[in-house]
Enzyme design. Structure first.
Site, PDB file in Angstrom:
ATOM      1  N   LYS A 267       0.840  -1.214   0.000  1.00  0.00           N
ATOM      2  CA  LYS A 267       0.000   0.000   0.000  1.00  0.00           C
ATOM      3  C   LYS A 267       0.866   1.252   0.000  1.00  0.00           C
ATOM      4  CE  LYS A 267      -3.248   2.509   3.060  1.00  0.00           C
ATOM      5  NZ  LYS A 267      -4.079   2.453   4.298  1.00  0.00           N
ATOM      6  N   ASP A 272      -2.755  10.031   3.979  1.00  0.00           N
ATOM      7  CA  ASP A 272      -4.143   9.606   4.140  1.00  0.00           C
ATOM      8  C   ASP A 272      -4.891  10.571   5.052  1.00  0.00           C
ATOM      9  OD1 ASP A 272      -6.538   8.282   4.306  1.00  0.00           O
ATOM     10  OD2 ASP A 272      -5.787   6.615   5.531  1.00  0.00           O
ATOM     11  N   LYS A 279     -10.404  12.315   8.517  1.00  0.00           N
ATOM     12  CA  LYS A 279      -9.933  11.901   9.841  1.00  0.00           C
ATOM     13  C   LYS A 279      -9.923  13.093  10.789  1.00  0.00           C
ATOM     14  CE  LYS A 279      -6.730   8.261   8.305  1.00  0.00           C
ATOM     15  NZ  LYS A 279      -7.380   7.144   9.016  1.00  0.00           N
ATOM     16  N   ASP A 290       1.606   6.151   5.649  1.00  0.00           N
ATOM     17  CA  ASP A 290       0.622   5.252   5.042  1.00  0.00           C
ATOM     18  C   ASP A 290       1.100   4.631   3.724  1.00  0.00           C
ATOM     19  OD1 ASP A 290      -1.767   4.021   5.665  1.00  0.00           O
ATOM     20  OD2 ASP A 290      -2.995   5.436   4.531  1.00  0.00           O
ATOM     21  N   ASP A 349     -12.251   6.578   3.849  1.00  0.00           N
ATOM     22  CA  ASP A 349     -11.053   6.365   4.657  1.00  0.00           C
ATOM     23  C   ASP A 349     -10.599   4.900   4.618  1.00  0.00           C
ATOM     24  OD1 ASP A 349      -8.943   7.035   6.281  1.00  0.00           O
ATOM     25  OD2 ASP A 349     -10.136   7.175   8.124  1.00  0.00           O
ATOM     26  N   GLU A 351      -9.408   3.317   2.200  1.00  0.00           N
ATOM     27  CA  GLU A 351      -8.875   3.472   0.844  1.00  0.00           C
ATOM     28  C   GLU A 351      -7.786   2.464   0.520  1.00  0.00           C
ATOM     29  OE1 GLU A 351      -7.708   5.017   3.406  1.00  0.00           O
ATOM     30  OE2 GLU A 351      -5.555   4.797   3.083  1.00  0.00           O
ATOM     31  N   ARG A 353      -7.508  -0.769   1.002  1.00  0.00           N
ATOM     32  CA  ARG A 353      -7.986  -2.011   0.374  1.00  0.00           C
ATOM     33  C   ARG A 353      -8.389  -1.767  -1.087  1.00  0.00           C
ATOM     34  NH1 ARG A 353     -12.459  -2.597   4.998  1.00  0.00           N
ATOM     35  NH2 ARG A 353     -10.723  -1.579   6.083  1.00  0.00           N
TER      36      ARG A 353
HETATM   37  N1  BES Z   1      -4.231   4.270   7.062  1.00  0.00           N
HETATM   38  C1  BES Z   1      -5.353   3.920   7.850  1.00  0.00           C
HETATM   39  C2  BES Z   1      -5.029   2.894   8.938  1.00  0.00           C
HETATM   40  C3  BES Z   1      -4.069   3.324  10.014  1.00  0.00           C
HETATM   41  C4  BES Z   1      -4.544   3.771  11.244  1.00  0.00           C
HETATM   42  C5  BES Z   1      -2.709   3.206   9.838  1.00  0.00           C
HETATM   43  C6  BES Z   1      -3.669   4.116  12.241  1.00  0.00           C
HETATM   44  C7  BES Z   1      -1.819   3.562  10.837  1.00  0.00           C
HETATM   45  C8  BES Z   1      -2.299   4.003  12.047  1.00  0.00           C
HETATM   46  C9  BES Z   1      -6.454   3.338   6.972  1.00  0.00           C
HETATM   47  O1  BES Z   1      -6.521   3.836   5.686  1.00  0.00           O
HETATM   48  C10 BES Z   1      -7.760   3.663   7.630  1.00  0.00           C
HETATM   49  O2  BES Z   1      -8.083   4.813   7.705  1.00  0.00           O
HETATM   50  N2  BES Z   1      -8.466   2.626   8.070  1.00  0.00           N
HETATM   51  C11 BES Z   1      -9.720   2.800   8.699  1.00  0.00           C
HETATM   52  C12 BES Z   1     -10.656   1.740   8.186  1.00  0.00           C
HETATM   53  C13 BES Z   1     -12.088   1.936   8.610  1.00  0.00           C
HETATM   54  C14 BES Z   1     -12.660   3.164   7.917  1.00  0.00           C
HETATM   55  C15 BES Z   1     -12.860   0.708   8.252  1.00  0.00           C
HETATM   56  C16 BES Z   1      -9.518   2.664  10.202  1.00  0.00           C
HETATM   57  O3  BES Z   1      -8.732   1.815  10.620  1.00  0.00           O
HETATM   58  O4  BES Z   1     -10.130   3.422  10.931  1.00  0.00           O
HETATM   59 ZN    ZN Z   2      -4.771   4.547   4.879  1.00  0.00          ZN
HETATM   60 MN    MN Z   3      -7.672   5.599   5.541  1.00  0.00          MN
END
Ligand code: BES
Ligand code: ZN
Ligand code: MN
Length: 503
Positions: A267, A272, A279, A290, A349, A351, A353
């Protein structure tokens, strides 16, 4: 024949030596917690009387030998060095490669400003000591215009690794391999630490290309127009909120005739924000990490080429910046992933996947034997396993193999399941899938269940979620500095070596 030394701008020069030379500033020794107080681990570098004097000096200032404790004393007269640094190794019966790596790293962090150090830790484990010193000495100073008061600005210059037989091919090969691995980890850290102002998809792709070309890899880059034309709806959808267009980078190392084929997918979200599903401000700056998955697969592919591994490696890095704007994708939009699966984007968010799915389908067109993807994919990884333990999901056998190897080399990935019932929670009213479940339970597993939809039948698959482990937001520890860690480069290269050896 491998060289007897290794030099890289990302860390100290590492050289083999049979004894402590005159130009050495500091001698680094190990100290264990013996039953009757600390015991020094000095190899054959010191004669018995000197070793005893050194140990007495260390005990006098309170050194205990507990893991990663660093104690500095003046060297006794007769030794050609200015000071001794003793680093704790913990209990003598628990000193393994990872302990040597961590203690060497802790020592290296204390040696900023030192021109030349020699160490006896290499007599315990040459490769682990080399990796620990190189990785512990790593710092990211590109954007520091001056050093803070009291901070020494010169990085550790050189480490002489003391071993009984420095001229043997075995020692040279072990050092060359460890130096190459440590450098690859530092390459991944460097990418992660470079801020999003300076590392955006086009620039990231250009840097990956430069590294890949220099290592003799085949490099292909798809820009936003090619991605649109090629049907990469996930990468295009995530990238379309940014003024800086997305890319898909592919690096290929040909493993030779009859070699197994491994696809790597990482990824590469250069920042992000969450997109329209934005966020919260607190901690958002950490989303510079990210692209840690892409950084790791690029560094690993380059390393596979440098080590000449007899395994085909096809590395894919989908890169995009996830921004909210008038051109951004909206919650409720439907996109078509590469290969034709339609997805309702319920949360912009989620994104990672979306960009991974396109690249996974593309990678599977080459019919790889194995596919490893890695990503800073879910906050749920941190909830489930904490900041230092990657979660690994996938096909049972390969997942367990990746977890075992990761634990052997100290990155400690832990096998996690793909619960069947989560699949139905990804059903959409309007498309084939939604990109998030309608609840937050098992978020790390749900993301992996989403990815599973895109892995071709018959491909052995492991997905490594490194949301926490790729980026250290706390203080430094062992050989891990603040910021980018380079996880899971060492896991992936060890898996590739294992596949090259055992199929
Ligand atoms: N990049 C984030 C995940 C992340 C969170 C990485 C904290 C490092 C530290 C990812 O893109 C994300 O935002 N995931 C969401 C998914 C949710 C919307 C299902 C998350 O984990 O909140
Ligand atoms: Zn992300
Ligand atoms: Mn995200």
């Amino acid at each position: 024949m491998s060289p007897a030394k290794s030099d890289s701008p990302l860390g100290p020069e590492l050289v083999l030596a049979g004894s402590v030379a005159k130009r050495v500033d500091v001698l680094v020794i190990g100290l264990t917690t013996g039953p009757d107080g600390p015991e020094a681990s000095v190899g054959d570098a010191l004669d018995d009387a000197t070793a005893e004097a050194v140990l007495a000096g260390l005990v006098a200032v309170g050194a205990s030998g507990k893991a990663e404790e660093v104690t500095r004393i003046p060297a006794p007269s007769g030794l050609p060095v200015t000071s001794i640094v003793a680093v704790g190794l913990g209990a003598p019966d628990a000193v393994d490669a990872e302990q040597v790596r961590a203690s060497a790293g802790a020592a290296a962090r204390a040696l900023t400003g030192t021109a030349v150090a020699a160490t006896t830790l290499s007599a315990l484990d040459l490769g682990a000591a080399a990796e620990g010193f190189f990785l512990g000495a790593y710092t990211f100073t590109e954007f520091k215009s001056k050093s803070a008061p009291g901070e020494k600005s010169q990085p550790l210059g050189r480490v002489e690794l003391l071993v009984a037989a420095p001229r043997t091919a075995a020692a040279k090969n072990e050092l060359a391999r460890s130096a190459a691995i440590a450098e690859a980890v530092a390459v991944a850290r460097e990418f992660v630490n470079t801020p999003p102002s300076h590392l955006y998809p086009e620039e990231f792709a250009a840097r990956a290309k430069a590294l890949g070309t220099a290592a003799g890899l085949k490099v292909e880059i798809l820009d936003e127009k090619a991605l649109e034309k090629g049907g990469f709806g996930g990468i295009v959808g995530v990238g379309k909120g940014s003024s800086r267009g997305p890319r898909l980078v592919r690096l290929t190392h040909a493993g030779g005739r009859g070699a197994k084929k491994v696809a790597l997918v990482g990824k590469g979200i250069t920042f992000d924000t969450g997109g329209i599903s934005i966020k919260p401000a607190a901690g958002m700056e950490n989303m510079t990490s990210d692209m840690g998955g892409a950084a790791a697969v690029i560094a690993t592919a380059v390393l596979a080429a440098k080590l000449g591994l007899k395994v085909g490696v096809d590395a894919y890095a989908p890169m995009a910046e996830n921004m909210p704007s008038a051109t951004a994708q909206r919650p409720g939009d439907v996109l078509t992933q590469y290969g034709g699966t339609t997805v309702e984007v319920v949360n912009t968010d989620a994104e990672g996947r979306l960009v991974l799915a396109d690249a996974i389908v593309k990678a599977c067109e080459q019919k790889p034997d194995y596919l490893i993807d890695t990503a800073t994919l879910t906050g749920a990884q941190l909830v489930a396993l904490g900041t230092r333990t990657p979660g690994v999901m996938g096909t049972d056998e390969f997942r367990d193999r990746v977890a075992r190897i990761s634990q052997e080399i100290g990155e400690n990935a832990w096998a996690m399941p793909l619960p069947k019932e989560l699949r139905a929670d990804l059903n959409s009213k309007v498309a084939d899938l939604t990109n998030v479940t309608n609840h937050r339970w098992g978020g790390m597993l749900a993301a992996a269940v989403y990815l599973k939809e895109f892995v071709a039948d018959g491909v052995e698959w492991a997905h490594i979620d490194v949301a926490g482990p790729a980026y250290n937001t706390g203080g430094p520890f062992g050989y891990t500095p603040k910021g980018g860690t380079g996880v899971p480069v060492r896991t992936m290269i060890s898996v590739l070596e294992d596949i090259a050896a055992n199929g």
